[in-house]
Design a protein around this motif. Sequence first.
Motif, short mmCIF file in Angstrom:
data_model
loop_
_atom_site.label_atom_id
_atom_site.label_comp_id
_atom_site.label_asym_id
_atom_site.label_seq_id
_atom_site.Cartn_x
_atom_site.Cartn_y
_atom_site.Cartn_z
N ALA A 1 0.86 -1.18 0.00
CA ALA A 1 0.00 0.00 0.00
C ALA A 1 0.90 1.24 0.00
O ALA A 1 1.37 1.68 1.05
CB ALA A 1 -0.93 -0.01 1.20
N LYS B 1 -10.40 -5.54 2.25
CA LYS B 1 -9.25 -5.09 3.05
C LYS B 1 -9.76 -4.66 4.42
O LYS B 1 -10.13 -3.50 4.63
CB LYS B 1 -8.53 -3.93 2.33
CG LYS B 1 -7.36 -3.34 3.11
CD LYS B 1 -6.42 -2.54 2.23
CE LYS B 1 -5.38 -1.79 3.05
NZ LYS B 1 -4.31 -1.20 2.27
N LYS C 1 -8.77 1.07 -4.92
CA LYS C 1 -9.00 0.99 -3.47
C LYS C 1 -9.79 2.19 -2.98
O LYS C 1 -9.59 3.32 -3.46
CB LYS C 1 -7.67 0.93 -2.74
CG LYS C 1 -7.83 0.40 -1.33
CD LYS C 1 -6.73 0.88 -0.41
CE LYS C 1 -7.00 2.30 0.04
NZ LYS C 1 -6.17 2.70 1.19
N ASP D 1 -0.04 4.16 -1.31
CA ASP D 1 -1.01 5.15 -1.81
C ASP D 1 -1.25 6.26 -0.80
O ASP D 1 -2.32 6.89 -0.81
CB ASP D 1 -2.34 4.46 -2.11
CG ASP D 1 -2.96 3.82 -0.86
OD1 ASP D 1 -2.20 3.19 -0.09
OD2 ASP D 1 -4.18 3.94 -0.65
N GLU D 2 -0.26 6.53 0.06
CA GLU D 2 -0.46 7.59 1.05
C GLU D 2 -0.83 8.89 0.33
O GLU D 2 -0.15 9.29 -0.62
CB GLU D 2 0.83 7.82 1.86
CG GLU D 2 1.29 6.63 2.67
CD GLU D 2 2.15 5.66 1.85
OE1 GLU D 2 2.35 5.90 0.65
OE2 GLU D 2 2.61 4.67 2.44
N SER D 3 -1.88 9.53 0.81
CA SER D 3 -2.27 10.82 0.24
C SER D 3 -1.22 11.86 0.65
O SER D 3 -0.36 11.59 1.51
CB SER D 3 -3.65 11.21 0.74
OG SER D 3 -3.65 11.20 2.15
N THR E 1 -0.72 12.37 4.37
CA THR E 1 -0.17 11.21 5.09
C THR E 1 1.32 11.04 4.79
O THR E 1 2.12 10.81 5.70
CB THR E 1 -0.95 9.93 4.71
OG1 THR E 1 -2.33 10.16 4.96
CG2 THR E 1 -0.49 8.74 5.53
N SER F 1 -2.57 -2.65 8.07
CA SER F 1 -1.81 -2.84 9.32
C SER F 1 -2.30 -1.90 10.42
O SER F 1 -2.15 -2.23 11.61
CB SER F 1 -0.31 -2.70 9.08
OG SER F 1 0.04 -1.46 8.54
N GLY F 2 -2.82 -0.74 10.06
CA GLY F 2 -3.56 0.09 11.01
C GLY F 2 -2.81 0.68 12.20
O GLY F 2 -3.43 1.15 13.13
N LYS G 1 -5.57 4.21 -5.64
CA LYS G 1 -6.52 4.70 -4.64
C LYS G 1 -7.44 5.70 -5.33
O LYS G 1 -6.96 6.66 -5.95
CB LYS G 1 -5.76 5.40 -3.51
CG LYS G 1 -6.69 5.88 -2.39
CD LYS G 1 -6.37 7.25 -1.84
CE LYS G 1 -5.09 7.34 -1.07
NZ LYS G 1 -5.13 6.66 0.22
N ARG H 1 -11.19 3.59 0.93
CA ARG H 1 -11.13 3.31 2.36
C ARG H 1 -12.20 4.08 3.10
O ARG H 1 -12.27 5.31 2.98
CB ARG H 1 -9.73 3.70 2.87
CG ARG H 1 -9.55 3.67 4.37
CD ARG H 1 -8.07 3.91 4.67
NE ARG H 1 -7.80 4.11 6.07
CZ ARG H 1 -7.62 5.31 6.64
NH1 ARG H 1 -7.70 6.41 5.90
NH2 ARG H 1 -7.36 5.40 7.91
N GLY I 1 0.60 -0.71 4.63
CA GLY I 1 1.27 0.54 4.32
C GLY I 1 2.43 0.69 5.30
O GLY I 1 3.58 0.36 4.99
N ARG I 2 2.07 1.13 6.51
CA ARG I 2 3.11 1.38 7.51
C ARG I 2 3.96 0.15 7.84
O ARG I 2 5.18 0.24 7.98
CB ARG I 2 2.49 1.93 8.80
CG ARG I 2 2.12 3.39 8.67
CD ARG I 2 1.17 3.80 9.76
NE ARG I 2 -0.19 3.37 9.49
CZ ARG I 2 -1.24 3.64 10.27
NH1 ARG I 2 -1.05 4.31 11.40
NH2 ARG I 2 -2.45 3.25 9.95
N GLU J 1 -12.42 -1.45 1.48
CA GLU J 1 -11.71 -1.30 2.75
C GLU J 1 -12.55 -0.55 3.78
O GLU J 1 -12.55 0.69 3.81
CB GLU J 1 -10.38 -0.56 2.54
CG GLU J 1 -9.59 -0.38 3.85
CD GLU J 1 -8.27 0.36 3.68
OE1 GLU J 1 -8.05 0.96 2.62
OE2 GLU J 1 -7.47 0.35 4.62
O1 LIG Z 1 -5.18 8.39 4.92
P1 LIG Z 1 -4.65 8.02 3.58
O2 LIG Z 1 -3.55 8.91 3.14
O3 LIG Z 1 -5.69 7.83 2.56
O4 LIG Z 1 -3.89 6.63 3.73
C1 LIG Z 1 -4.30 5.64 4.55
C2 LIG Z 1 -3.44 4.40 4.38
O5 LIG Z 1 -4.18 3.38 4.94
C3 LIG Z 1 -4.07 2.18 4.18
O6 LIG Z 1 -5.32 1.89 3.66
C4 LIG Z 1 -3.54 1.10 5.10
O7 LIG Z 1 -2.31 1.49 5.58
P2 LIG Z 1 -1.71 0.91 6.94
O8 LIG Z 1 -1.34 -0.52 6.63
O9 LIG Z 1 -0.54 1.79 7.23
O10 LIG Z 1 -2.80 1.00 7.98
C5 LIG Z 1 -3.10 2.49 3.03
O11 LIG Z 1 -3.51 1.85 1.85
C6 LIG Z 1 -3.17 3.99 2.95
O12 LIG Z 1 -1.97 4.50 2.47
#
Ligand SMILES: O=P(O)(O)OC[C@H]1O[C@](O)(COP(=O)(O)O)[C@@H](O)[C@@H]1O
Length: 341
Positions: free
Chosen positions: A22, A220, A137, A24-26, A29, A262-263, A98, A139, A292-293, A178
């Motif tokens: 993952a 997810k 994706k 795809d951090e905005s 983030t 992973s959250g 994303k 979320r 992601g993390r 997700e």
């Molecule tokens: O808040 P944003 O920037 O959309 O990113 C949230 C992050 O959470 C995720 O869905 C999961 O990431 P983690 O495994 O770090 O929790 C990533 O795909 C994404 O980069």
Amino acid sequence: MNLTELNRIATAMVAPGKGILAADESSGTIKKRFDAIGVESTEENRRDYREMLFRSKDAMSQYISGVILYDETIWQNAKDGTPLIKLIEQSGAIPGIKVDEGTQGLPMCPGELVTVGLDKLAERLKKYYERGARFAKWRAVIDIGSDIPSMTAISVNAHALARYAALCQAAQIVPIVEPEVLMDGDHDIDRCYEVTQRVLNTTFQELRVQRVALEGMVLKPNMAISGKKCPKQASVEEVAEKTIRLLKACVPAAVPGIAFLSGGQSDEQATAHLNAMHKLGSLPWGLTFSYGRALQAAPQKAWSGRPENVAAGQRAFSHRARMNGLASKGEWQSSLEQKAA
Ligand SMILES: O=P(O)(O)OC[C@H]1O[C@](O)(COP(=O)(O)O)[C@@H](O)[C@@H]1O
């Protein structure tokens, strides 16, 4: 819609031994992540960092099935002019995107959020498909508090997830659905279980109402886990056992795969939990990571924005990818962590 092809891609995304990166951090983030390592979040630094990951040959070809990109990245080129998306394709991994546009406060529901981005989504999906994305994706964020989540927040987020998923499938793109129940807070694992159960049941109900083909999607979810500030943290075995019980109760076997977020778990915890779940016996769906993390914290630290650290960053990424790849088959052991590069 070609469901056979959607199913083929969804199945490849959760192939045993592999999982999803993952990345795809905005913008907000990734800035937070870069702040933590003292790197300025410029377009060039974000490109250099992600190029480093996508050029990690061992990790990408052996342990990574797909990469979730952010809009900026899917249009970016590597330093030598090669589109970053081509680097991913050349490694054998599937590029994804994303497509949600973040969250907004939910009216009448103080403290709760709704994910937005449905406007013009059909047009955006068409462009992403042409560029090479084969999955997407979205979320949704559900927070636990003393009197939240409300059923309103759960329903509107599930409704939006299903709208998004149906649009993806119509555009021949596999949706990753997700619905994240956050692990912030002091709630215990049973409260997380109960809220996640409500969220998953409502999400699948909406997916059915909106005619989403379960065979052509990936879920997810969060794990059933103690809140970060809960004084009594559940053990690895309890997290694994309760998460599998929960998923078996809520996720139809028609879904080809589940890939966890992973959250905020530590790198090793996220690996240990996935591994312990596979120790519990055979499962009706593929079960892997979409971290992601937990995949990137180590390479970010090793790289720290310095060109001379690229090899170290790639080693750190390859190590975490291999550990999680092993966990996705129940073959990880904590002793392998000490042998890290
Ligand atoms: O808040 P944003 O920037 O959309 O990113 C949230 C992050 O959470 C995720 O869905 C999961 O990431 P983690 O495994 O770090 O929790 C990533 O795909 C994404 O980069």
